[in-house]
Design a protein around this motif. Sequence first.
Motif, PDB file in Angstrom:
ATOM      1  N   ALA A  60      73.961  15.193  35.746  1.00 39.06           N
ATOM      2  CA  ALA A  60      73.233  14.003  35.260  1.00 39.06           C
ATOM      3  C   ALA A  60      73.286  13.649  33.759  1.00 39.06           C
ATOM      4  O   ALA A  60      73.610  12.381  33.424  1.00 39.06           O
ATOM      5  CB  ALA A  60      71.711  13.880  35.714  1.00 39.06           C
ATOM      6  N   LEU A  61      73.581  14.672  32.982  1.00 42.08           N
ATOM      7  CA  LEU A  61      73.485  14.396  31.399  1.00 42.08           C
ATOM      8  C   LEU A  61      75.073  14.296  30.861  1.00 42.08           C
ATOM      9  O   LEU A  61      75.135  13.954  29.850  1.00 42.08           O
ATOM     10  CB  LEU A  61      72.494  15.146  30.610  1.00 42.08           C
ATOM     11  N   TYR A  62      75.770  14.579  31.659  1.00 41.49           N
ATOM     12  CA  TYR A  62      77.265  14.657  31.150  1.00 41.49           C
ATOM     13  C   TYR A  62      77.887  13.630  30.477  1.00 41.49           C
ATOM     14  O   TYR A  62      77.521  12.471  30.953  1.00 41.49           O
ATOM     15  CB  TYR A  62      78.338  15.009  32.454  1.00 41.49           C
ATOM     16  N   GLY A  63      78.350  13.768  29.311  1.00 38.34           N
ATOM     17  CA  GLY A  63      78.787  12.681  28.367  1.00 38.34           C
ATOM     18  C   GLY A  63      77.859  11.857  27.668  1.00 38.34           C
ATOM     19  O   GLY A  63      78.392  11.352  26.797  1.00 38.34           O
ATOM     20  N   PRO A 270      76.925   6.379  32.686  1.00 38.28           N
ATOM     21  CA  PRO A 270      77.936   5.617  33.557  1.00 38.28           C
ATOM     22  C   PRO A 270      78.411   6.719  34.613  1.00 38.28           C
ATOM     23  O   PRO A 270      78.877   6.683  35.797  1.00 38.28           O
ATOM     24  CB  PRO A 270      78.872   5.260  32.850  1.00 38.28           C
ATOM     25  N   HIS A 271      78.563   8.080  33.906  1.00 37.41           N
ATOM     26  CA  HIS A 271      79.168   9.181  34.699  1.00 37.41           C
ATOM     27  C   HIS A 271      78.129   9.444  35.851  1.00 37.41           C
ATOM     28  O   HIS A 271      78.612   9.655  37.312  1.00 37.41           O
ATOM     29  CB  HIS A 271      79.229  10.558  33.791  1.00 37.41           C
ATOM     30  N   TRP A 272      76.938   9.606  35.725  1.00 38.02           N
ATOM     31  CA  TRP A 272      75.769  10.071  36.796  1.00 38.02           C
ATOM     32  C   TRP A 272      75.887   8.632  37.675  1.00 38.02           C
ATOM     33  O   TRP A 272      75.548   9.214  38.814  1.00 38.02           O
ATOM     34  CB  TRP A 272      74.387  10.182  36.068  1.00 38.02           C
ATOM     35  N   ARG A 273      75.714   7.669  37.291  1.00 33.72           N
ATOM     36  CA  ARG A 273      75.870   6.287  37.963  1.00 33.72           C
ATOM     37  C   ARG A 273      76.956   6.301  39.070  1.00 33.72           C
ATOM     38  O   ARG A 273      76.885   6.353  40.514  1.00 33.72           O
ATOM     39  CB  ARG A 273      75.876   5.180  37.250  1.00 33.72           C
ATOM     40  N   ARG A 299      71.161  -5.957  46.136  1.00 33.03           N
ATOM     41  CA  ARG A 299      70.589  -5.723  45.071  1.00 33.03           C
ATOM     42  C   ARG A 299      69.500  -4.207  45.058  1.00 33.03           C
ATOM     43  O   ARG A 299      69.519  -3.662  44.156  1.00 33.03           O
ATOM     44  CB  ARG A 299      69.843  -6.925  44.624  1.00 33.03           C
ATOM     45  N   ALA A 300      68.744  -3.995  46.134  1.00 31.66           N
ATOM     46  CA  ALA A 300      67.983  -3.080  46.140  1.00 31.66           C
ATOM     47  C   ALA A 300      68.812  -1.786  46.106  1.00 31.66           C
ATOM     48  O   ALA A 300      68.209  -0.906  45.427  1.00 31.66           O
ATOM     49  CB  ALA A 300      67.314  -3.286  47.591  1.00 31.66           C
ATOM     50  N   TRP A 301      69.869  -1.667  46.665  1.00 33.44           N
ATOM     51  CA  TRP A 301      70.694  -0.463  46.753  1.00 33.44           C
ATOM     52  C   TRP A 301      71.315  -0.473  45.335  1.00 33.44           C
ATOM     53  O   TRP A 301      71.280   0.876  44.759  1.00 33.44           O
ATOM     54  CB  TRP A 301      71.646  -0.470  47.703  1.00 33.44           C
ATOM     55  N   ARG A 302      71.567  -1.293  44.739  1.00 35.69           N
ATOM     56  CA  ARG A 302      72.149  -1.456  43.294  1.00 35.69           C
ATOM     57  C   ARG A 302      71.103  -0.716  42.241  1.00 35.69           C
ATOM     58  O   ARG A 302      71.485  -0.441  41.305  1.00 35.69           O
ATOM     59  CB  ARG A 302      72.812  -2.635  42.785  1.00 35.69           C
ATOM     60  N   ARG A 303      69.764  -1.092  42.568  1.00 35.72           N
ATOM     61  CA  ARG A 303      68.781  -0.619  41.536  1.00 35.72           C
ATOM     62  C   ARG A 303      68.737   0.856  41.374  1.00 35.72           C
ATOM     63  O   ARG A 303      68.307   1.224  40.636  1.00 35.72           O
ATOM     64  CB  ARG A 303      67.606  -1.358  41.725  1.00 35.72           C
ATOM     65  N   GLY A 304      69.133   1.604  42.566  1.00 32.15           N
ATOM     66  CA  GLY A 304      69.208   3.001  42.431  1.00 32.15           C
ATOM     67  C   GLY A 304      70.482   3.547  42.249  1.00 32.15           C
ATOM     68  O   GLY A 304      70.811   4.686  42.321  1.00 32.15           O
ATOM     69  N   SER A 305      71.373   2.819  41.774  1.00 36.56           N
ATOM     70  CA  SER A 305      72.728   3.030  41.479  1.00 36.56           C
ATOM     71  C   SER A 305      73.470   3.738  42.692  1.00 36.56           C
ATOM     72  O   SER A 305      74.250   4.715  42.482  1.00 36.56           O
ATOM     73  CB  SER A 305      72.824   3.881  40.106  1.00 36.56           C
ATOM     74  N   LEU A 306      73.212   3.122  43.756  1.00 37.64           N
ATOM     75  CA  LEU A 306      74.046   3.494  44.873  1.00 37.64           C
ATOM     76  C   LEU A 306      75.152   2.754  45.543  1.00 37.64           C
ATOM     77  O   LEU A 306      75.810   2.802  46.472  1.00 37.64           O
ATOM     78  CB  LEU A 306      72.875   3.740  46.019  1.00 37.64           C
ATOM     79  N   LEU A 307      75.269   1.502  45.100  1.00 36.33           N
ATOM     80  CA  LEU A 307      76.125   0.376  45.167  1.00 36.33           C
ATOM     81  C   LEU A 307      77.018   0.008  43.616  1.00 36.33           C
ATOM     82  O   LEU A 307      76.180   0.085  42.803  1.00 36.33           O
ATOM     83  CB  LEU A 307      75.786  -0.801  46.148  1.00 36.33           C
ATOM     84  N   PRO A 308      78.088  -0.049  43.771  1.00 41.22           N
ATOM     85  CA  PRO A 308      78.692  -0.481  42.365  1.00 41.22           C
ATOM     86  C   PRO A 308      78.309  -1.934  42.103  1.00 41.22           C
ATOM     87  O   PRO A 308      77.742  -2.920  43.105  1.00 41.22           O
ATOM     88  CB  PRO A 308      80.308  -0.594  42.722  1.00 41.22           C
TER      89      PRO A 308
END
Length: 308
Positions: A60-63, A270-273, A299-308
């Motif tokens: 999660a913290l890479y980069g 952005p790597h973890w996203r 939008r609800a899925w993007r809030r969790g960074s699950l959709l681009p």
Amino acid sequence: MPDTTAPTGTIAQQRNADRELNAARLLRASAKHSFDPLTEIDWTAPVDPDHYALPAHRVALYGTPLWERLDERQRAQLSVHQFASTTAAGIWFELVLMEGLIRHVYENDLTTGHAQYALTEVADECRHSTMFARYITATGYPSARPTKRADRLGRLHFLLNDTTMTFAGAIFVEEFTDAMQREMIRDESLQPLARSVARIHVVEEARHIGYAKPELERRWARMHPARRAVFRRALATLARQSVAEIVHPRVYTLAGLDPAEARRAAATNPHWRQARIDWSRKALGFFADLGIVTPATARAWRRGSLLP
């Protein structure tokens, strides 16, 4: 296209026949390809502190600047604790899933293959939860308990007893972890113990996905439009919490980092996203095909960074 002019009874009989054929296939696969992790995995082998459990770019913290402050051994240990946290989240979700499957069996005829496979899946999940707990112990990660938020969500699910949500949640979580663990299996540089855990989980979870998908399809087709609207929002909430749960704040504390600062860094990384988007892709593609994920709910899925 199905023959919509056929009598309702005939359609129901065909659906039940299809259900039984799928269950028979899954039961045969279970008989051939089930594993006892207590004997399949060498739990006495030493754990090399310099081995990553996850590919570095999937931590999660890479980069981030926080990542740059850690030496190589600390980074490897962070990856081990992140995977241990993921297995702890897996125990939480599998307990919720098992409770849902038991209720599903209670509502069905146990002489059917469909019900018998549900019990077979419960047995698989019991072994997986034990395997995850053993991994947590082997790596020195201090707890298998979920966050308070996840605990409350699990208890709410017990009260609601929404079997359709159980199957949808199982598809999301299992496809997500399947994508993550297939990457681990392919990377021979990673910790052998973590890869052994991933390998067993991938083989057996493939059957669970094959059980849940047609069941969700049947239930979604019969769902009233008003309930569909609520279901879409509720599933997005469950998915976001499930993904948030895989990196418990104690992971950062164990690394000597401030957990609040580390969570903020991970949230904007952005790597973890990209990792979360990649691992969610297959499940969300299936949900989009069914009409569960729509442009209106994206939008609800993007809030969790699950959709681009």
